[in-house]
Design a protein around this motif. Structure first.
Motif, PDB file in Angstrom:
ATOM      1  N   GLY A  18       0.897  -1.170   0.128  1.00 17.83           N
ATOM      2  CA  GLY A  18      -0.066  -0.133  -0.047  1.00 17.83           C
ATOM      3  C   GLY A  18       0.837   1.298  -0.048  1.00 17.83           C
ATOM      4  O   GLY A  18       0.636   2.102  -0.748  1.00 17.83           O
ATOM      5  N   ALA A  19       1.790   1.135   0.946  1.00 18.09           N
ATOM      6  CA  ALA A  19       2.718   2.435   0.890  1.00 18.09           C
ATOM      7  C   ALA A  19       3.525   2.561  -0.422  1.00 18.09           C
ATOM      8  O   ALA A  19       3.624   3.715  -0.887  1.00 18.09           O
ATOM      9  CB  ALA A  19       3.899   2.418   2.058  1.00 18.09           C
ATOM     10  N   PHE A  20       3.867   1.376  -1.045  1.00 22.71           N
ATOM     11  CA  PHE A  20       4.530   1.399  -2.403  1.00 22.71           C
ATOM     12  C   PHE A  20       3.551   2.185  -3.362  1.00 22.71           C
ATOM     13  O   PHE A  20       3.975   3.003  -4.251  1.00 22.71           O
ATOM     14  CB  PHE A  20       4.932   0.158  -2.857  1.00 22.71           C
ATOM     15  CG  PHE A  20       5.102  -0.049  -4.344  1.00 22.71           C
ATOM     16  CD1 PHE A  20       6.390   0.522  -4.822  1.00 22.71           C
ATOM     17  CD2 PHE A  20       4.212  -0.309  -5.364  1.00 22.71           C
ATOM     18  CE1 PHE A  20       6.699   0.348  -6.197  1.00 22.71           C
ATOM     19  CE2 PHE A  20       4.391  -0.465  -6.527  1.00 22.71           C
ATOM     20  CZ  PHE A  20       5.764  -0.303  -7.034  1.00 22.71           C
ATOM     21  N   HIS A  21       2.347   1.740  -3.339  1.00 22.03           N
ATOM     22  CA  HIS A  21       1.021   2.249  -4.305  1.00 22.03           C
ATOM     23  C   HIS A  21       1.126   3.713  -4.042  1.00 22.03           C
ATOM     24  O   HIS A  21       1.162   4.571  -5.234  1.00 22.03           O
ATOM     25  CB  HIS A  21      -0.015   1.848  -3.859  1.00 22.03           C
ATOM     26  CG  HIS A  21      -1.264   2.101  -4.728  1.00 22.03           C
ATOM     27  ND1 HIS A  21      -1.365   2.042  -6.152  1.00 22.03           N
ATOM     28  CD2 HIS A  21      -2.206   2.750  -4.310  1.00 22.03           C
ATOM     29  CE1 HIS A  21      -2.475   2.514  -6.586  1.00 22.03           C
ATOM     30  NE2 HIS A  21      -3.188   3.229  -5.531  1.00 22.03           N
ATOM     31  N   LEU A  22       1.137   4.394  -2.736  1.00 24.13           N
ATOM     32  CA  LEU A  22       0.932   5.713  -2.609  1.00 24.13           C
ATOM     33  C   LEU A  22       2.283   6.434  -3.038  1.00 24.13           C
ATOM     34  O   LEU A  22       1.895   7.651  -3.626  1.00 24.13           O
ATOM     35  CB  LEU A  22       0.705   6.179  -1.191  1.00 24.13           C
ATOM     36  CG  LEU A  22      -0.813   5.217  -0.701  1.00 24.13           C
ATOM     37  CD1 LEU A  22      -0.925   6.003   0.826  1.00 24.13           C
ATOM     38  CD2 LEU A  22      -1.874   5.921  -1.374  1.00 24.13           C
ATOM     39  N   MET A  23       3.312   6.099  -2.918  1.00 28.93           N
ATOM     40  CA  MET A  23       4.618   6.456  -3.268  1.00 28.93           C
ATOM     41  C   MET A  23       4.638   6.792  -4.840  1.00 28.93           C
ATOM     42  O   MET A  23       5.080   7.808  -5.561  1.00 28.93           O
ATOM     43  CB  MET A  23       5.592   5.634  -2.849  1.00 28.93           C
ATOM     44  CG  MET A  23       7.206   6.304  -3.363  1.00 28.93           C
ATOM     45  SD  MET A  23       7.449   7.712  -2.590  1.00 28.93           S
ATOM     46  CE  MET A  23       7.890   7.207  -0.733  1.00 28.93           C
ATOM     47  N   THR A  24       4.077   5.722  -5.726  1.00 28.46           N
ATOM     48  CA  THR A  24       3.909   5.692  -7.041  1.00 28.46           C
ATOM     49  C   THR A  24       2.990   7.051  -7.572  1.00 28.46           C
ATOM     50  O   THR A  24       3.398   7.671  -8.208  1.00 28.46           O
ATOM     51  CB  THR A  24       3.401   4.407  -7.554  1.00 28.46           C
ATOM     52  OG1 THR A  24       4.196   3.490  -7.171  1.00 28.46           O
ATOM     53  CG2 THR A  24       3.316   4.520  -9.144  1.00 28.46           C
ATOM     54  N   GLN A  25       1.890   7.165  -6.910  1.00 25.92           N
ATOM     55  CA  GLN A  25       1.201   8.370  -6.897  1.00 25.92           C
ATOM     56  C   GLN A  25       1.729   9.558  -6.680  1.00 25.92           C
ATOM     57  O   GLN A  25       1.698  10.462  -7.370  1.00 25.92           O
ATOM     58  CB  GLN A  25      -0.277   8.190  -6.108  1.00 25.92           C
ATOM     59  CG  GLN A  25      -1.124   6.863  -6.491  1.00 25.92           C
ATOM     60  CD  GLN A  25      -2.393   6.871  -5.779  1.00 25.92           C
ATOM     61  OE1 GLN A  25      -2.519   7.592  -4.743  1.00 25.92           O
ATOM     62  NE2 GLN A  25      -3.439   6.216  -6.450  1.00 25.92           N
ATOM     63  N   ALA A  26       2.208   9.599  -5.271  1.00 24.62           N
ATOM     64  CA  ALA A  26       3.187  10.895  -5.132  1.00 24.62           C
ATOM     65  C   ALA A  26       4.174  11.214  -6.135  1.00 24.62           C
ATOM     66  O   ALA A  26       4.279  12.568  -6.359  1.00 24.62           O
ATOM     67  CB  ALA A  26       3.669  10.700  -3.718  1.00 24.62           C
ATOM     68  N   ALA A  50       4.562  16.034 -12.101  1.00 23.67           N
ATOM     69  CA  ALA A  50       3.703  16.818 -12.905  1.00 23.67           C
ATOM     70  C   ALA A  50       3.743  18.235 -12.631  1.00 23.67           C
ATOM     71  O   ALA A  50       3.647  18.874 -13.499  1.00 23.67           O
ATOM     72  CB  ALA A  50       2.186  16.267 -12.897  1.00 23.67           C
ATOM     73  N   LYS A  51       4.163  18.588 -11.375  1.00 19.65           N
ATOM     74  CA  LYS A  51       4.549  19.873 -10.838  1.00 19.65           C
ATOM     75  C   LYS A  51       5.887  20.485 -11.139  1.00 19.65           C
ATOM     76  O   LYS A  51       6.075  21.561 -10.690  1.00 19.65           O
ATOM     77  CB  LYS A  51       3.992  20.263  -9.532  1.00 19.65           C
ATOM     78  CG  LYS A  51       2.546  19.772  -9.140  1.00 19.65           C
ATOM     79  CD  LYS A  51       2.026  19.797  -7.793  1.00 19.65           C
ATOM     80  CE  LYS A  51       0.547  19.391  -7.703  1.00 19.65           C
ATOM     81  NZ  LYS A  51       0.409  19.624  -6.006  1.00 19.65           N
ATOM     82  N   GLY A  52       6.557  19.722 -11.660  1.00 15.93           N
ATOM     83  CA  GLY A  52       7.896  20.216 -12.076  1.00 15.93           C
ATOM     84  C   GLY A  52       9.050  19.900 -11.173  1.00 15.93           C
ATOM     85  O   GLY A  52      10.186  20.282 -11.501  1.00 15.93           O
ATOM     86  N   MET A  54      -2.169  17.434  -3.358  1.00 14.82           N
ATOM     87  CA  MET A  54      -1.529  18.885  -2.879  1.00 14.82           C
ATOM     88  C   MET A  54      -0.193  18.824  -2.400  1.00 14.82           C
ATOM     89  O   MET A  54       0.343  19.812  -2.160  1.00 14.82           O
ATOM     90  CB  MET A  54      -2.396  19.112  -1.493  1.00 14.82           C
ATOM     91  CG  MET A  54      -3.809  19.350  -1.670  1.00 14.82           C
ATOM     92  SD  MET A  54      -4.187  20.696  -2.865  1.00 14.82           S
ATOM     93  CE  MET A  54      -4.887  19.939  -4.338  1.00 14.82           C
ATOM     94  N   LEU A  55       0.448  17.711  -2.551  1.00 10.99           N
ATOM     95  CA  LEU A  55       2.096  17.766  -2.268  1.00 10.99           C
ATOM     96  C   LEU A  55       2.851  18.514  -3.196  1.00 10.99           C
ATOM     97  O   LEU A  55       2.464  18.717  -4.613  1.00 10.99           O
ATOM     98  CB  LEU A  55       2.501  16.309  -2.395  1.00 10.99           C
ATOM     99  CG  LEU A  55       2.245  15.412  -1.117  1.00 10.99           C
ATOM    100  CD1 LEU A  55       2.635  14.220  -1.233  1.00 10.99           C
ATOM    101  CD2 LEU A  55       2.417  16.067   0.146  1.00 10.99           C
ATOM    102  N   ALA A  56       3.966  19.061  -2.938  1.00 12.78           N
ATOM    103  CA  ALA A  56       4.796  19.777  -3.917  1.00 12.78           C
ATOM    104  C   ALA A  56       6.213  19.829  -3.187  1.00 12.78           C
ATOM    105  O   ALA A  56       6.377  19.514  -1.919  1.00 12.78           O
ATOM    106  CB  ALA A  56       4.187  21.300  -4.239  1.00 12.78           C
TER     107      ALA A  56
END
Length: 403
Positions: free
Chosen positions: A60-68, A74-76, A187-189
């Protein structure tokens, strides 16, 4: 030709794992062991559904890391393919050093912190995989220049916490622990080399902190869960003491070495491969197989505690906001001695006292920073309206048999 494997996760749905080193690490026996280690120890004694494992959590943590990573790119954010893979490996293996029943027996069987063991496992795996984990280890140990990559793995807003709060609330059914993990990730950057949350996510972060505080007192530090975990600790303590005094005791082979020896970090460093392989063979099943056998042990204390834990005849646990008065503890001790009618030394296993502390947010451990539209990143501790979130709450407890 297939490029990835799909796992059906009850929390997130389909989790995609690419073939290659990620999949090969998951297939490794060290990682497969996590299937046999419960994520939240004996919490299922209170919340029957809490039977999920460290294997679930790591995926699960791996999955969220992939999304992050996708969001940040995408935000550069400057994350190349090698760094992306390394941070995914780091989060996948962040809990590989956990022993049976996770945190409960962390200093009972061996005196080595699980994060240190995770480092040792990663170093050994790095040798097996011809150095492919070197960058992941740097990120895990926070020696890599890009600080935000380590923060994704270990910080007050990392993918570890994001998954365990989401997963533990799901499997316990305690919905007060539900967080908006998907919105928080969106919302992460990255700002000035550090992980931040955009201004729009501030209330999601506050809800995250509230959920974490509620989960600790309602689930992780629930008094019945504490009672069960303390009994488990005392059972292993008693077994080790019996062996230390020359007694004979049944032990499954994987557990025997850890009952007969007290290993330290120095031992693991000097005998790394031998002790890591021994530790990797140890899981929840070995502990409970031993305890079931110890129900019929000649030692009265060990038999009593083992039978109580297996049959869920748990200690009564009193919890208070201040230390118990010595007079009360002494009176309670006398009652237990009259009921038990055994050696005074047995009281060390029958009357337990201790304390548990928790704060949802600890500014000293590194701030969560909110990035405002004017380009200023402000620490969360300056934005919270109440000190409740980062107030350290300590509760004291006494645990003893229901005589």
């Amino acid at each position: 030709m297939a490029t990835h494997k799909i796992f059906n996760d009850p929390v997130y749905g389909f989790v995609t794992v690419p073939y290659g080193i990620i999949f090969n690490l998951i297939e490794h026996p060290y990682f497969q062991r996590l299937r046999r280690i419960k994520q939240v120890s004996l919490t299922h004694y209170v919340y029957p559904g809490a039977l999920h494992t460290r294997f679930h959590h790591a995926l699960g943590a791996f999955h969220l890391m992939t999304q992050a990573i996708d969001v940040l790119r995408a935000k550069g954010a400057d994350i190349n393919d090698e760094e992306s893979l390394a941070v995914q490996i780091a989060i996948l293996l962040h809990d590989i050093g956990h022993g049976p029943f996770s945190h409960t027996l962390e200093t009972t069987l061996i005196n080595v912190h699980h994060e240190r063991l995770s480092e040792l496992f990663m170093q050994k795996l790095n040798e097996e995989f011809d150095g492919a984990l070197s960058l992941a280890i740097q990120i895990f140990e926070d020696t890599y220049p890009k600080k935000f990559l380590h923060q994704l793995v270990s910080s007050q807003l990392d993918m570890d916490r994001m998954d365990y709060l989401t997963r533990d609330s799901f499997f316990t059914g305690v919905y007060e622990g539900v967080i908006g993990y998907d919105r928080i990730i969106k919302m992460l950057a990255v700002h000035e080399g550090e992980l931040v949350v955009e201004e729009k996510g501030i209330y999601s972060i506050e809800k995250f902190l509230i959920a974490r505080r509620l989960m600790y007192w309602q689930v992780y530090l629930h008094k019945t869960v504490l009672a069960a975990e303390q009994m488990l600790i005392q059972i292993l303590r008693r077994a080790k003491q019996i062996v230390k005094e020359g007694g004979s005791l049944y032990c499954p082979p994987n557990l025997e070495i850890f009952i007969h020896h007290d290993f330290s970090e120095t031992d693991f460093l000097s005998r790394r491969d031998e002790l890591l392989d021994a530790f990797a063979g140890l899981d929840d099943y070995d502990i409970f197989a031993a305890i079931k056998g110890w129900m019929k042990a000649d030692d009265r204390v060990l038999s009593f505690l083992s039978t109580g834990l297996i049959n869920r005849k748990l200690f009564k646990l009193e919890m208070a906001n201040r230390k118990f008065e010595p007079a009360y503890r002494q009176a309670l001790k006398q009652k237990i001695e009259e009921w038990w009618q055994g050696p005074a030394s047995d009281m060390a296993y029958l009357l337990l006292n201790g304390q548990e502390s928790n704060h949802a947010y600890n500014p000293q451990s590194g701030e969560i920073k909110i990035l405002f539209k004017n380009g200023v990143a402000q620490p969360m501790s300056e934005l919270l309206e109440s000190g409740l979130h980062f107030k350290n709450v300590t509760k004291y407890y006494l645990a003893y048999p229901k005589f």
